[in-house]
Write an enzyme that holds these catalytic residues in place. Structure first.
Site, PDB file in Angstrom:
ATOM      1  N   HIS A  96      23.103  -5.291 -50.668  1.00  0.00           N
ATOM      2  CA  HIS A  96      24.542  -4.975 -50.746  1.00  0.00           C
ATOM      3  C   HIS A  96      24.885  -3.709 -49.957  1.00  0.00           C
ATOM      4  CE1 HIS A  96      25.456  -7.952 -53.962  1.00  0.00           C
ATOM      5  NE2 HIS A  96      24.214  -7.725 -54.301  1.00  0.00           N
ATOM      6  N   ASN A 169      29.069 -11.056 -58.738  1.00  0.00           N
ATOM      7  CA  ASN A 169      29.068 -11.678 -57.409  1.00  0.00           C
ATOM      8  C   ASN A 169      30.226 -12.660 -57.306  1.00  0.00           C
ATOM      9  OD1 ASN A 169      26.806 -10.425 -56.320  1.00  0.00           O
ATOM     10  ND2 ASN A 169      25.400 -12.051 -56.908  1.00  0.00           N
ATOM     11  N   HIS A 360      25.989   0.386 -62.232  1.00  0.00           N
ATOM     12  CA  HIS A 360      24.807   0.171 -63.072  1.00  0.00           C
ATOM     13  C   HIS A 360      25.170  -0.824 -64.173  1.00  0.00           C
ATOM     14  CE1 HIS A 360      21.391   0.561 -65.503  1.00  0.00           C
ATOM     15  NE2 HIS A 360      21.633   1.704 -66.109  1.00  0.00           N
ATOM     16  N   TYR A 383      19.137  -0.520 -61.582  1.00  0.00           N
ATOM     17  CA  TYR A 383      20.289   0.151 -60.968  1.00  0.00           C
ATOM     18  C   TYR A 383      20.209   1.668 -61.096  1.00  0.00           C
ATOM     19  CZ  TYR A 383      22.282  -4.358 -59.997  1.00  0.00           C
ATOM     20  OH  TYR A 383      22.476  -5.610 -59.485  1.00  0.00           O
TER      21      TYR A 383
HETATM   22 FE1  HDE Z   1      21.908  -6.388 -57.868  1.00  0.00          FE
HETATM   23  N1  HDE Z   1      21.197  -4.641 -57.107  1.00  0.00           N
HETATM   24  N2  HDE Z   1      20.071  -6.860 -58.524  1.00  0.00           N
HETATM   25  N3  HDE Z   1      22.569  -8.227 -58.467  1.00  0.00           N
HETATM   26  N4  HDE Z   1      23.725  -5.977 -57.162  1.00  0.00           N
HETATM   27  C1  HDE Z   1      21.901  -3.734 -56.417  1.00  0.00           C
HETATM   28  O1  HDE Z   1      21.862  -1.414 -56.734  1.00  0.00           O
HETATM   29  C2  HDE Z   1      19.036  -5.990 -58.635  1.00  0.00           C
HETATM   30  C3  HDE Z   1      21.836  -9.174 -59.110  1.00  0.00           C
HETATM   31  C4  HDE Z   1      24.867  -6.707 -57.347  1.00  0.00           C
HETATM   32  O2  HDE Z   1      28.605  -2.347 -54.622  1.00  0.00           O
HETATM   33  C5  HDE Z   1      21.147  -2.470 -56.153  1.00  0.00           C
HETATM   34  O3  HDE Z   1      23.112   0.358 -56.130  1.00  0.00           O
HETATM   35  C6  HDE Z   1      17.942  -6.605 -59.325  1.00  0.00           C
HETATM   36  C7  HDE Z   1      22.690 -10.183 -59.679  1.00  0.00           C
HETATM   37  C8  HDE Z   1      25.971  -6.073 -56.674  1.00  0.00           C
HETATM   38  O4  HDE Z   1      27.162  -0.763 -55.066  1.00  0.00           O
HETATM   39  C9  HDE Z   1      19.814  -2.701 -56.883  1.00  0.00           C
HETATM   40  C10 HDE Z   1      18.343  -7.884 -59.606  1.00  0.00           C
HETATM   41  C11 HDE Z   1      23.970  -9.806 -59.351  1.00  0.00           C
HETATM   42  C12 HDE Z   1      25.446  -4.933 -56.102  1.00  0.00           C
HETATM   43  C13 HDE Z   1      19.994  -4.118 -57.414  1.00  0.00           C
HETATM   44  C14 HDE Z   1      19.687  -8.026 -59.115  1.00  0.00           C
HETATM   45  C15 HDE Z   1      23.864  -8.592 -58.594  1.00  0.00           C
HETATM   46  C16 HDE Z   1      24.045  -4.893 -56.421  1.00  0.00           C
HETATM   47  C17 HDE Z   1      21.042  -2.086 -54.705  1.00  0.00           C
HETATM   48  C18 HDE Z   1      17.566  -8.979 -60.311  1.00  0.00           C
HETATM   49  C19 HDE Z   1      25.273 -10.537 -59.677  1.00  0.00           C
HETATM   50  C20 HDE Z   1      26.183  -3.918 -55.245  1.00  0.00           C
HETATM   51  C21 HDE Z   1      21.896  -0.859 -54.529  1.00  0.00           C
HETATM   52  C22 HDE Z   1      16.965  -8.583 -61.537  1.00  0.00           C
HETATM   53  C23 HDE Z   1      25.520 -10.630 -61.101  1.00  0.00           C
HETATM   54  C24 HDE Z   1      26.816  -2.847 -56.077  1.00  0.00           C
HETATM   55  C25 HDE Z   1      22.375  -0.553 -55.845  1.00  0.00           C
HETATM   56  C26 HDE Z   1      27.598  -1.907 -55.178  1.00  0.00           C
HETATM   57  C27 HDE Z   1      23.185  -3.876 -56.030  1.00  0.00           C
HETATM   58  C28 HDE Z   1      19.029  -4.709 -58.132  1.00  0.00           C
HETATM   59  C29 HDE Z   1      20.392  -9.252 -59.190  1.00  0.00           C
HETATM   60  C30 HDE Z   1      25.034  -7.939 -58.076  1.00  0.00           C
HETATM   61  C31 HDE Z   1      18.577  -2.483 -56.081  1.00  0.00           C
HETATM   62  C32 HDE Z   1      16.598  -5.952 -59.615  1.00  0.00           C
HETATM   63  C33 HDE Z   1      22.251 -11.405 -60.499  1.00  0.00           C
HETATM   64  C34 HDE Z   1      27.402  -6.569 -56.617  1.00  0.00           C
HETATM   65  O5  HDE Z   1      19.648  -1.820 -57.946  1.00  0.00           O
END
Ligand code: HDE
Length: 744
Positions: A96, A169, A360, A383
């Site tokens: 992202h 999402n 987060h 997060y």
């Molecule tokens: Fe994320 N995801 N994600 N994700 N995600 C990040 O956090 C992660 C997942 C989503 O505009 C990271 O600050 C794991 C689902 C959005 O700043 C990180 C898993 C959904 C955004 C991270 C998921 C999301 C992130 C990268 C599986 C939809 C952007 C930078 C366990 C429900 C937020 C950050 C923004 C961002 C980890 C799966 C949505 C690395 C480990 C499912 C919208 O922490």
């Protein structure tokens, strides 16, 4: 375009106007009592200074030993400036990374206190400030907005009870069921590690290798290969919380909940050919669209929807509510729209806000709680951890964009870049030296208490058998699409798998697709020039072991409650009637000698209907009409592009049309518009240009002065633009005329 209005709504978005005490949360954290509004604006200072406040007398030359001599190490002004510059980047988000954001507010329609004790959902009078960041997943910060990808939809609610982040999402399900697979998924989808190819797109061999070994991803693959992955605008897409969460009311009663965001502008996409061209013509297409809409006062709006499931019904579905690869069809549990979010202010500074905002999933407030979805559980760790690295330490909550408006008091101290000057002797609890403050807050004082879910289980590394139906909902999604949308999925898979070079990966994918729908697999196979394998002879990973008969391993779940869910499609989705053209961009193709009356009549009708009009001409500058009236060309055929518009109008004027006929690009504009199934209108001599472009056949019919409307082509060889305006508007409101697409 009409002069842009700097019309951002500041009246509702300040912390004070949101019904909160002025400076709430800031006084405690900020010894000077500064708030966001007072943060520095460089132009406010009269003289340039160093960061230490020393006035700078020459910002053009470094300090040298003689005017042609070497630069001196002593030059503290040069060194401070360059050193700061060298450190101006922070690590981009691992996923992202490319995002665009806006401020706004949320207001609930009526009290939801029956379901949740969350105060921001209880009082329709309260406007809760929000900051929303949209993103693509795979591309890096500078990549294109139009990659075929999932879009992040992250909302930070600054509630009076603390920050609540709904990090969702634009698709309601996910690729994997367990967080432990997330690094594998992301390594597979990002550019291949040896050559960093491809940029701003999902990787080819590595991604499809992984997917073909992970049958649980098939439902999400259907969504990602659908038009949902190439939205027309961030303002025209749905958002989803994905996981099942809990709502807890004041009496401690819990219910399951799925969150939805429903865009009031409807659900629209571009076509793949356009997406690829927009990536070159305007890689900031979505970012610009969001920014301009807010600048123009066309504030994007979404309704927050909830699907609520009683606890006793947890096991009544044919899928597991804790499985993030499943959705609850809206036909089974309707979405109740409980409030509205309005985005009404662009960020002041991209880095300070859009880049430094830290979401987060663990940021929740009393009244909302988690479930044991194993993907959500992993996110709860990830997060916070990622922000520590990205924002450089544990004090990122002090950055203005991350600060809660609810005051925060605790004994956490020190760390990198601590802003707060905590006063006093005690930094522990319990204490008596400070009269015990700050105290724990009991539940009756708004203290957060976790839902006391009963858990009696063995500690095991296993997946519940209730998660094993990987295909039923993929099939439901595919079956629920309109015909053109199904064709787009077939073409997307032909394109993506066509880029895969390893034959057995393609074959494995075709086998998985055949488990979703045999017709789909055959159509994709035809495009790839291979056949669908009837069984798999390559070893699979643990999700699909080689020694297990795949047919036995992927039981179709219990019979599905619905086999068609119209609310999953974009075309003809009952949630989103195509009934308006608000904020759509319409191009008028003109040259010197254009028919002024046709232009003004059509423009008036379109503006009244809420659309925006731009003129495109062979050159920039003022263009003179047949009667001498002048209008400004907003774009030339060189600076503009067909793919960034929603619809086209060619007014008459013999001289104008003759000039446009000499301009190759005018035909290209119209041809692309035709191929992308957009509405095209022409009146008077303008109809001739449609003939030159080959869009309508030369027939006696078009010479007739009666208006004609066919598959989104609206013409009237008579000069009367007014006669076709309403048919044109109706055509645009249909968004696309898919009947023009060649069926595959
Ligand atoms: Fe994320 N995801 N994600 N994700 N995600 C990040 O956090 C992660 C997942 C989503 O505009 C990271 O600050 C794991 C689902 C959005 O700043 C990180 C898993 C959904 C955004 C991270 C998921 C999301 C992130 C990268 C599986 C939809 C952007 C930078 C366990 C429900 C937020 C950050 C923004 C961002 C980890 C799966 C949505 C690395 C480990 C499912 C919208 O922490």
């Amino acid at each position: 375009m009409d002069t842009k209005r700097k019309n951002q709504d500041k009246s509702v978005n300040t912390k004070a106007n949101a019904g909160l005490p002025e400076n709430a949360g800031y006084g405690a954290n900020d010894p000077k009592g500064d708030d966001l509004a007072k943060d520095t604006e460089d132009s406010a200072g009269e003289y340039l200074t160093t960061n230490q406040g020393v006035r700078i007398n020459d910002n053009q030359n470094s300090l040298k030993a003689g005017d042609r001599g070497p630069t001196l190490l002593e030059d503290f002004i040069l060194r401070e400036k360059i050193t700061h510059f060298d450190h101006e980047r922070i690590p981009e988000r691992v996923v992202h990374a490319r995002g665009s954001a806006a401020h706004g507010y949320f207001q609930v329609y009526e009290s939801m206190a029956e379901y949740t004790k969350a105060n921001f959902l209880a009082d329709p009078a309260v406007k809760t400030p929000v900051f929303v960041r949209f993103s693509t997943v795979a591309g890096s910060r500078g990549s294109s907005d139009l990659a075929r990808d999932v879009r992040g939809f992250a909302v930070k609610f600054y509630t009076q009870d603390g920050n609540y982040d709904l990090v969702g999402n634009n698709m309601p399900v996910f690729f994997i069921q367990d967080a432990i697979k997330f690094p594998d998924l992301i390594h597979a989808v990002k550019p291949e590690p040896h050559n960093e190819i491809p940029q701003a797109a999902s990787a080819h061999d590595t991604f499809w290798d992984f997917i073909s070994l992970m049958p649980e991803s098939m439902h999400m693959i259907m969504w990602v290969m659908s038009d949902r992955a190439i939205p027309r605008s961030l303002r025209m897409m749905e958002g989803f919380g994905v996981h099942t969460f809990r709502l807890i009311n004041g009496r401690g009663k819990a219910r399951f909940v799925k969150f939805h965001w429903k865009p009031l502008l409807g659900l629209h996409s571009v076509v793949w050919d356009e997406a690829q061209k927009i990536s070159g013509k305007d890689p900031d297409f979505h970012r610009r669209d969001l920014w301009e809409a807010i600048e123009n006062g066309d504030y994007p709006e979404w309704e927050l929807g909830v699907q609520i499931v009683e606890e006793k019904d947890e096991h009544k579905f044919e899928f597991d509510l804790l499985d993030p690869t499943k959705l609850i069809p809206e036909e089974i549990v309707p979405v109740r729209r409980i409030g509205k979010m309005t985005l009404n202010r662009n960020p002041d500074n991209f880095f300070a806000e859009t880049e430094q905002v830290a979401f987060h999933t663990g940021n929740i407030v009393p009244g909302i709680d988690f479930t044991n979805d194993p993907l959500l559980q992993g996110r709860l760790f990830s997060y916070l951890d990622t922000q520590l690295l990205r924002l450089g330490g544990p004090n990122f909550h002090e950055l203005p964009i991350n600060r809660p408006i609810a005051p925060s008091y605790n004994n956490q101290r020190d760390g990198h870049m601590r802003q707060t000057v905590n006063r006093g002797q005690t930094s522990y609890e319990p204490n008596s030296l400070r009269g015990g403050c700050p105290f724990q807050a009991g539940a009756d004082m708004g203290g957060f208490t976790s839902y006391a879910e009963r858990i009696d289980a063995q500690k095991i590394r296993e997946r519940s058998a209730s998660f094993f139906d990987h295909f039923s909902q993929a099939t439901l999604f595919f079956n629920s699409q309109s015909e053109p949308e199904q064709s787009h999925i077939v073409n997307a898979l032909r394109f993506e798998l066509g880029k895969v070079e390893t034959p057995h990966i393609r074959e494995r994918m075709l086998f998985l697709l055949s488990q979703v729908d045999k017709g789909l697999a055959n159509r994709v196979a035809e495009g790839l020039g291979i056949t669908v394998p009837s069984k798999l002879d390559k070893p699979m990973n643990m999700s699909f072991p080689a020694d297990v008969d795949p047919k036995k391993f992927q039981p179709k779940g219990r019979p599905q409650a619905v086999d068609d869910s119209p609310r999953l499609r974009m075309v003809g989705n009952p949630n989103f009637p195509n009934d308006n053209i608000k904020t759509r961009k319409i191009a008028f193709l003109i040259a010197d000698g254009f028919d002024e009356k046709a232009v003004s009549e059509m423009k008036k009708a379109l503006l009244t209907a809420g659309a925006a009009v731009m003129t495109v001409a062979p050159r920039l500058g003022m263009i003179t009409g047949a009667n001498g009236e002048q209008i400004k060309a907003d774009l030339s055929f060189l600076t503009g592009s067909s793919v960034v518009f929603d619809a086209f109008y060619v007014p008459g004027g013999e001289e104008s049309i003759a000039a446009l006929q000499n301009e190759n690009e005018s035909s290209n504009f119209l041809n692309e518009a035709y191929r992308h199934c957009k509405t095209i209108a022409a009146s008077g001599a303008g109809v001739q240009l449609l003939k030159t472009a080959g869009i309508i056949r030369v027939s006696t019919d078009t010479k007739a002065s009666r208006p004609s409307v066919q598959a989104g082509i609206v013409t009237n060889a008579d000069d009367g633009a007014a006669k076709i305006a309403s048919a044109f508007i109706k055509g645009i409101s249909q968004h696309r005329h898919w009947e023009r697409e060649v069926a595959i």
